[in-house]
Design a protein around this motif. Structure first.
Motif, mmCIF file in Angstrom:
data_model
loop_
_atom_site.group_PDB
_atom_site.id
_atom_site.type_symbol
_atom_site.label_atom_id
_atom_site.label_comp_id
_atom_site.label_asym_id
_atom_site.label_seq_id
_atom_site.Cartn_x
_atom_site.Cartn_y
_atom_site.Cartn_z
ATOM 1 N N LEU A 13 0.830 -1.201 0.000
ATOM 2 C CA LEU A 13 0.000 0.000 0.000
ATOM 3 C C LEU A 13 0.870 1.259 0.000
ATOM 4 O O LEU A 13 2.031 1.221 0.391
ATOM 5 N N HIS A 14 0.283 2.372 -0.442
ATOM 6 C CA HIS A 14 0.976 3.661 -0.491
ATOM 7 C C HIS A 14 0.593 4.535 0.698
ATOM 8 O O HIS A 14 -0.591 4.722 0.958
ATOM 9 N N ARG A 15 1.572 5.108 1.364
ATOM 10 C CA ARG A 15 1.294 6.122 2.389
ATOM 11 C C ARG A 15 0.963 7.460 1.731
ATOM 12 O O ARG A 15 0.175 8.238 2.249
ATOM 13 N N CYS A 16 1.578 7.707 0.587
ATOM 14 C CA CYS A 16 1.481 9.007 -0.077
ATOM 15 C C CYS A 16 0.256 9.125 -0.987
ATOM 16 O O CYS A 16 -0.022 10.201 -1.494
ATOM 17 N N ASP A 17 -0.459 8.044 -1.236
ATOM 18 C CA ASP A 17 -1.652 8.038 -2.087
ATOM 19 C C ASP A 17 -1.336 8.416 -3.535
ATOM 20 O O ASP A 17 -2.176 8.949 -4.247
ATOM 21 N N ASN A 18 -0.113 8.146 -3.970
ATOM 22 C CA ASN A 18 0.302 8.393 -5.348
ATOM 23 C C ASN A 18 0.525 7.034 -6.008
ATOM 24 O O ASN A 18 1.483 6.328 -5.684
ATOM 25 N N ARG A 19 -0.347 6.664 -6.931
ATOM 26 C CA ARG A 19 -0.293 5.338 -7.547
ATOM 27 C C ARG A 19 1.010 5.078 -8.299
ATOM 28 O O ARG A 19 1.415 3.941 -8.452
ATOM 29 N N ARG A 20 1.654 6.131 -8.764
ATOM 30 C CA ARG A 20 2.900 5.974 -9.520
ATOM 31 C C ARG A 20 4.138 5.955 -8.635
ATOM 32 O O ARG A 20 5.235 5.701 -9.105
ATOM 33 N N CYS A 21 3.975 6.201 -7.342
ATOM 34 C CA CYS A 21 5.117 6.275 -6.433
ATOM 35 C C CYS A 21 5.700 4.888 -6.166
ATOM 36 O O CYS A 21 4.978 3.946 -5.854
ATOM 37 N N VAL A 22 7.034 4.788 -6.276
ATOM 38 C CA VAL A 22 7.751 3.539 -5.997
ATOM 39 C C VAL A 22 8.812 3.738 -4.908
ATOM 40 O O VAL A 22 9.676 2.885 -4.729
ATOM 41 N N ARG A 23 8.730 4.834 -4.204
ATOM 42 C CA ARG A 23 9.678 5.097 -3.119
ATOM 43 C C ARG A 23 9.359 4.163 -1.952
ATOM 44 O O ARG A 23 8.258 4.185 -1.407
ATOM 45 N N VAL A 24 10.321 3.343 -1.574
ATOM 46 C CA VAL A 24 10.081 2.267 -0.620
ATOM 47 C C VAL A 24 9.620 2.780 0.744
ATOM 48 O O VAL A 24 8.781 2.155 1.383
ATOM 49 N N ASP A 25 10.120 3.937 1.186
ATOM 50 C CA ASP A 25 9.664 4.427 2.486
ATOM 51 C C ASP A 25 8.264 5.038 2.422
ATOM 52 O O ASP A 25 7.699 5.407 3.448
ATOM 53 N N HIS A 26 7.659 5.101 1.243
ATOM 54 C CA HIS A 26 6.264 5.504 1.092
ATOM 55 C C HIS A 26 5.345 4.289 1.010
ATOM 56 O O HIS A 26 4.133 4.445 0.874
ATOM 57 N N LEU A 27 5.916 3.098 1.049
ATOM 58 C CA LEU A 27 5.150 1.860 0.882
ATOM 59 C C LEU A 27 5.112 1.077 2.185
ATOM 60 O O LEU A 27 6.046 1.138 2.983
ATOM 61 N N TYR A 28 4.029 0.346 2.379
ATOM 62 C CA TYR A 28 3.929 -0.542 3.537
ATOM 63 C C TYR A 28 3.045 -1.718 3.166
ATOM 64 O O TYR A 28 2.288 -1.668 2.196
ATOM 65 N N VAL A 29 3.154 -2.782 3.932
ATOM 66 C CA VAL A 29 2.382 -3.991 3.680
ATOM 67 C C VAL A 29 1.129 -3.962 4.548
ATOM 68 O O VAL A 29 1.177 -3.582 5.721
ATOM 69 N N GLY A 30 0.000 -4.338 3.938
ATOM 70 C CA GLY A 30 -1.260 -4.384 4.676
ATOM 71 C C GLY A 30 -2.166 -5.467 4.137
ATOM 72 O O GLY A 30 -1.942 -6.011 3.057
ATOM 73 N N THR A 31 -3.192 -5.757 4.873
ATOM 74 C CA THR A 31 -4.167 -6.778 4.472
ATOM 75 C C THR A 31 -5.103 -6.201 3.414
ATOM 76 O O THR A 31 -5.196 -4.971 3.248
ATOM 77 N N PRO A 32 -5.835 -7.060 2.706
ATOM 78 C CA PRO A 32 -6.853 -6.554 1.790
ATOM 79 C C PRO A 32 -7.882 -5.659 2.506
ATOM 80 O O PRO A 32 -8.368 -4.694 1.931
ATOM 81 N N THR A 33 -8.180 -5.966 3.754
ATOM 82 C CA THR A 33 -9.099 -5.126 4.534
ATOM 83 C C THR A 33 -8.499 -3.744 4.759
ATOM 84 O O THR A 33 -9.198 -2.730 4.633
ATOM 85 N N ASP A 34 -7.198 -3.688 5.082
ATOM 86 C CA ASP A 34 -6.513 -2.400 5.232
ATOM 87 C C ASP A 34 -6.593 -1.606 3.930
ATOM 88 O O ASP A 34 -6.827 -0.392 3.946
ATOM 89 N N ASN A 35 -6.402 -2.291 2.810
ATOM 90 C CA ASN A 35 -6.434 -1.651 1.501
ATOM 91 C C ASN A 35 -7.819 -1.079 1.217
ATOM 92 O O ASN A 35 -7.952 0.068 0.768
#
Length: 163
Positions: free
Chosen positions: A70-92
């Motif tokens: 999932l993205h913390r930054c809400d930018n679908r094109r972002c690939v910066r690893v510190d903007h990403l985190y792992v979550g469940t489908p429910t979290d998504n």
């Protein structure tokens, strides 16, 4: 030891290829390669994966089974690893609703099926909607094979339960 250096060389090669498609800024690192219809980048890692998922895999090794990146930054094109985190489908799903990206709130998804097919019996409307979705999204060989099996059933109004 030779095997390890070969793996490292392959990983480095993949990272270099990945970075060719990334434009780094002070904030997000935006994917400049191919995008899917939803606006997410995608990248080849033995199979096609979304670019943000590929970035997470290249940095952390893998994504646990059943989890999303999932993205913390809400930018679908972002690939910066510190903007990403792992979550469940429910979290998504929760994140999607909280940030106003749920299909019912997004005009790109169009009208609801029931509204666009009003006046027709629900079972027939449902069957037509399923056929339309299958035609649109059955793009993989397995998807096409599944679509053809479904079409061979020659669905009628009794093929699916009333909804």
């Amino acid at each position: 030891m030779k095997g390890t250096s070969r793996i490292d060389a392959v990983l480095e090669s993949i990272c270099q290829r990945f970075n060719l498609y990334v434009r780094k800024t002070d904030d997000c690192w935006e994917w400049q390669g191919a995008l899917d219809k939803a606006g997410y980048g995608y990248f080849w890692l033995g199979k096609t994966v979304r670019a943000h998922r590929a970035a997470y895999i290249l940095c952390h090794g893998s994504v646990p089974i059943g989890l999303n990146v999932l993205h913390r930054c809400d930018n679908r094109r972002c690939v910066r690893v510190d903007h990403l985190y792992v979550g469940t489908p429910t979290d998504n799903a929760k994140d999607c609703v909280e940030r106003g990206r749920h299909p019912s709130r997004d005009p790109q998804f169009g009208r609801k099926i029931s509204a666009s097919l009003s006046g027709r019996p629900k079972s027939v409307a449902h069957i037509e909607a399923v056929r339309k979705a299958l035609r649109r999204w059955a793009i993989t060989p397995a998807g096409r094979a599944h679509f053809h099996r479904i079409e061979q059933l020659r669905w009628n109004k009794h093929a699916l339960p009333n909804i």
